[in-house]
Design an enzyme around this catalytic site. Structure first.
Site, PDB file in Angstrom:
ATOM      1  N   GLY A 238      -3.471   0.876  -0.623  1.00  0.00           N
ATOM      2  CA  GLY A 238      -2.626   0.453  -1.172  1.00  0.00           C
ATOM      3  C   GLY A 238      -0.908   1.226  -2.309  1.00  0.00           C
ATOM      4  CB  SER A 239       1.208   3.635  -1.533  1.00  0.00           C
ATOM      5  OG  SER A 239       1.217   3.938  -0.154  1.00  0.00           O
ATOM      6  NE  ARG A 240       9.042   0.626  -4.033  1.00  0.00           N
ATOM      7  CZ  ARG A 240      10.511  -0.081  -4.044  1.00  0.00           C
ATOM      8  NH1 ARG A 240       9.428  -1.254  -4.773  1.00  0.00           N
ATOM      9  NH2 ARG A 240      10.877  -0.047  -4.411  1.00  0.00           N
TER      10      ARG A 240
END
Length: 240
Positions: free
Chosen positions: A208-210
């Site tokens: 999970g990240s950006r």
């Protein structure tokens, strides 16, 4: 009455499924795994192996191994052939389109640049790909917090790793890996001086990240907030 002669050429033979053909089918159907995921998959399989006599342990280990295999999948992608295209560096959903100053650690000044941010859930493939072809002229890691990556403050507050790529015509595109609430490990295989082709894999963020992409001045994004992106294929904009 004369009989029709039996055909002896290979085209009349019944099709067979050779081991080589079966292996090719499997490889074309199941995407490969990024090397960073192999220890996690091995750990899940080890739990299943050690606890094979206990149903709950066996199932938990196999489930964890399968989940990690899905998370660390590295599917093949076909970049667009359109000249000047800037592609999404990650799978996910576009959460922000705005203008902002590039990361201060890159020393690119305070002038705001067009920015497209992509949020990656735990269900997305988490490998990152080069948004353009060019030379890596800077790679900078900055420690920070591990807040939720979908919040606007994540770009400034969270741990991040910035890769600055200069194209053949001198335009520069910056891809920033941003850690998240669950993502606590940024992997970047790009180094200064590397030559990347559009769509090349250069890194990964775990769980999970950006991804923030800073575009050259005057660039107009051709995507919208809420749109799903495919790393290495979805066009974010065209070089001005």
């Amino acid at each position: 009455m004369a009989r029709r002669p039996r055909r002896s050429d290979s085209s009349s033979a019944e099709p067979t499924l050779s081991p080589q053909h079966l292996l090719a089918l499997v490889r074309s159907t199941i995407p490969p795994i990024h090397p960073a995921g192999r220890p996690f998959i091995a750990a899940g399989l080890a739990v299943a192996g050690v606890g094979y006599r206990h149903r709950w342990a066996r199932r938990t280990g196999l489930l964890a191994a399968g989940a990690c295999a899905g998370f660390f999948r590295h599917p093949p992608r076909v970049p667009p052939s359109r000249a000047g295209a800037i592609v999404a560096p990650a799978d996910g959903v576009i959460c922000v389109i705005d203008t902002a100053a590039p990361p201060a650690e890159l020393s690119m000044g305070d002038a705001p640049l067009p920015r497209v941010s992509i949020f990656l859930s735990v269900f997305d493939a988490h490998v990152q790909r080069a948004p353009v072809s060019g030379e890596v002229v800077a790679v900078q890691h900055r420690p920070g917090r591990f807040g939720s990556a979908d919040l606007p403050a994540a770009s400034n507050d969270n741990e991040r790793n910035s890769v600055r790529i200069r194209t053949a015509n001198g335009a520069e595109v910056v891809a920033v890996q941003v850690a998240g609430l669950v993502a606590r490990r940024i992997v970047c295989d790009a180094h200064v001086g590397d030559k990347l082709a559009i769509g090349d894999t250069y890194g990964l963020i775990r769980f999970g990240s950006r991804l923030d992409t800073y575009l050259p001045p005057g660039t107009e994004p051709v995507v919208i907030v809420g749109q799903r992106t495919i790393a290495g294929e979805t066009i974010l904009a065209d070089l001005p």
